[in-house]
Motif scaffolding. Structure first.
Motif, PDB file in Angstrom:
ATOM      1  N   LYS A 102      31.620 -45.927 -51.501  1.00 42.70           N
ATOM      2  CA  LYS A 102      30.485 -46.849 -51.489  1.00 42.70           C
ATOM      3  C   LYS A 102      29.199 -46.184 -51.038  1.00 42.70           C
ATOM      4  O   LYS A 102      28.116 -46.456 -51.569  1.00 42.70           O
ATOM      5  N   ASN A 103      29.305 -45.289 -50.070  1.00 42.69           N
ATOM      6  CA  ASN A 103      28.111 -44.625 -49.542  1.00 42.69           C
ATOM      7  C   ASN A 103      27.862 -43.256 -50.173  1.00 42.69           C
ATOM      8  O   ASN A 103      26.837 -42.636 -49.889  1.00 42.69           O
TER       9      ASN A 103
ATOM     10  N   LEU B 196      32.558 -50.117 -58.235  1.00 38.77           N
ATOM     11  CA  LEU B 196      33.243 -48.987 -57.615  1.00 38.77           C
ATOM     12  C   LEU B 196      34.739 -49.253 -57.502  1.00 38.77           C
ATOM     13  O   LEU B 196      35.560 -48.334 -57.672  1.00 38.77           O
TER      14      LEU B 196
ATOM     15  N   HIS C  42      27.810 -53.875 -57.099  1.00 41.56           N
ATOM     16  CA  HIS C  42      28.011 -52.451 -56.814  1.00 41.56           C
ATOM     17  C   HIS C  42      29.418 -52.206 -56.280  1.00 41.56           C
ATOM     18  O   HIS C  42      30.123 -51.278 -56.713  1.00 41.56           O
ATOM     19  N   THR C  43      29.874 -53.049 -55.346  1.00 44.66           N
ATOM     20  CA  THR C  43      31.207 -52.911 -54.762  1.00 44.66           C
ATOM     21  C   THR C  43      32.289 -53.140 -55.809  1.00 44.66           C
ATOM     22  O   THR C  43      33.291 -52.416 -55.861  1.00 44.66           O
TER      23      THR C  43
ATOM     24  N   HIS D 289      22.448 -48.168 -56.360  1.00 44.64           N
ATOM     25  CA  HIS D 289      21.555 -49.283 -56.071  1.00 44.64           C
ATOM     26  C   HIS D 289      20.290 -49.253 -56.921  1.00 44.64           C
ATOM     27  O   HIS D 289      19.651 -50.286 -57.123  1.00 44.64           O
TER      28      HIS D 289
ATOM     29  N   GLU E 127      24.572 -56.025 -54.302  1.00 42.96           N
ATOM     30  CA  GLU E 127      25.512 -55.292 -53.462  1.00 42.96           C
ATOM     31  C   GLU E 127      26.952 -55.595 -53.856  1.00 42.96           C
ATOM     32  O   GLU E 127      27.808 -54.708 -53.910  1.00 42.96           O
ATOM     33  N   GLN E 128      27.225 -56.866 -54.182  1.00 43.86           N
ATOM     34  CA  GLN E 128      28.583 -57.242 -54.565  1.00 43.86           C
ATOM     35  C   GLN E 128      28.972 -56.659 -55.911  1.00 43.86           C
ATOM     36  O   GLN E 128      30.109 -56.231 -56.109  1.00 43.86           O
TER      37      GLN E 128
ATOM     38  N   SER F 143      37.483 -47.090 -53.034  1.00 40.58           N
ATOM     39  CA  SER F 143      36.187 -47.683 -53.372  1.00 40.58           C
ATOM     40  C   SER F 143      35.312 -47.836 -52.138  1.00 40.58           C
ATOM     41  O   SER F 143      34.089 -47.652 -52.203  1.00 40.58           O
ATOM     42  N   LEU F 144      35.922 -48.158 -50.994  1.00 46.98           N
ATOM     43  CA  LEU F 144      35.145 -48.260 -49.757  1.00 46.98           C
ATOM     44  C   LEU F 144      34.611 -46.895 -49.332  1.00 46.98           C
ATOM     45  O   LEU F 144      33.495 -46.785 -48.810  1.00 46.98           O
TER      46      LEU F 144
END
Length: 248
Positions: free
Chosen positions: A123-124, A142, A138-139, A129, A135-136, A119-120
Motif C-alpha cells: 500500500k505504501n 492492490l 486504491h486498497t 494516488h 483510498e478504498q 496488499s497491505l
C-alpha cells in the motif's frame, strides 16, 4: 512494461499449476505469445467473481472495514494495536500450515489469505494516488493485484484435479488407439481431454494414469461428463403423515 511482465507471470503460474500434475512442461510446447492467450480465458472466467466480491465489499463499506482514525481509540482498536505482532504471527503460521498440510481445496481460499498481508505491505510502496483518488479503490486494486498470481496458480491446480479425480472433465468418444487399461482398474477407461498446446492434443487415461499425446491433425469428438443421479435420490419419498398401504 510492468503490466506486460505481470500478465506473463500470472499466465505462467496458471499453466504451471494446471499442467504440472500431469508431469508436462507446457512451456516446451507453447511460444511466448501463446502463453498469455492460453491462460487468459480460464483465469478471467473465474477471477471476475472475486473482483465483483471485492467491489461489492467496497460498496457496502465505503470507508473501509476500519477507517483511518475511526476506531483507533476504541477498546477493540487498542487491543488490536497492543497485540498486533502476536496476531500477525498467528496469522502467518496459520496460513503456512494451511499451505503445507491443507487439502487441494485450500486453493479456493488461500489466494485471498495470501493477498491480504501482501496488499497491505504494497500500500505504501506502490503510489497510485495520482491516478486513483479514492483510498478504498486504491486498497481494493492492490488487493486484486496481489490475489491474482496465487489465484491463477490455484485455479490451474483445481482444474487439473477435477480431471484426474473425475469430478469435472470432457472425454473423447471418437476412436483413438491407446494402452489397454489394467484388468483390476475400477477407473472409467475413457480418455479425458486436458488441452491443446502447439500442434498437439493432450489426453489423460485414468485407467493407466498416463498422458496420451496426439497430433492436432486428428479429429476429436468430445463430450462433457455429467454426474449421474444416485438411484437412492430417485426413489420417491412418502409425504409426511401418509398412511401405509394395506398389504394384499
Amino acid at each position: 512494461y510492468w503490466g506486460g511482465i505481470y500478465s506473463l507471470l500470472v499466465a505462467i503460474l496458471y499453466l504451471w499449476g494446471y499442467w504440472s500434475p500431469f508431469s508436462i512442461n507446457i512451456l516446451e510446447h507453447l511460444s511466448l505469445s501463446d502463453v498469455v492467450k492460453t491462460a487468459a480465458y480460464p483465469i478471467a472466467s473465474v477471477f471476475i467473481f472475486l473482483a465483483l466480491g471485492a467491489l461489492l465489499g467496497e460498496t457496502m463499506l465505503p470507508n473501509g472495514f476500519m477507517p483511518l482514525g475511526g476506531g483507533a481509540n476504541t477498546r477493540t482498536g487498542v487491543i488490536l494495536r497492543r497485540h498486533a505482532q502476536t496476531l500477525a504471527t498467528i496469522y502467518i503460521l496459520s496460513v503456512l500450515a494451511l499451505f503445507i498440510f491443507g487439502p487441494i481445496e485450500k486453493w479456493r481460499i488461500l489466494p485471498v489469505l495470501l493477498a491480504i498481508p501482501v496488499s497491505l505491505a504494497l500500500k505504501n510502496t506502490i503510489p497510485l494516488h495520482s491516478v486513483i483518488k479514492s483510498e478504498q479503490a486504491h486498497t481494493t486494486l492492490l488487493f486484486l493485484l496481489a490475489a491474482l498470481p496465487p489465484f491463477a496458480y490455484g485455479q490451474g491446480i483445481l482444474r487439473a484435479n477435477d480431471i484426474i479425480s473425475g469430478k469435472n472433465y470432457s472425454y473423447v468418444i471418437s476412436k483413438i488407439q491407446f494402452s489397454e487399461p489394467k484388468t483390476n482398474s475400477s477407473q472409467n477407461p475413457q480418455l479425458r481431454y486436458i488441452g491443446k498446446a502447439g500442434d498437439q492434443y493432450f489426453l489423460y487415461a485414468p485407467a493407466t494414469e498416463s498422458v496420451l499425446v496426439i497430433a492436432a491433425t486428428e479429429t476429436l469428438e468430445l463430450k462433457k461428463f455429467k454426474h449421474k443421479v444416485s438411484a437412492t435420490l430417485q426413489t420417491p419419498v412418502k409425504a409426511i403423515g401418509e398412511a401405509p398401504k394395506p398389504k394384499g
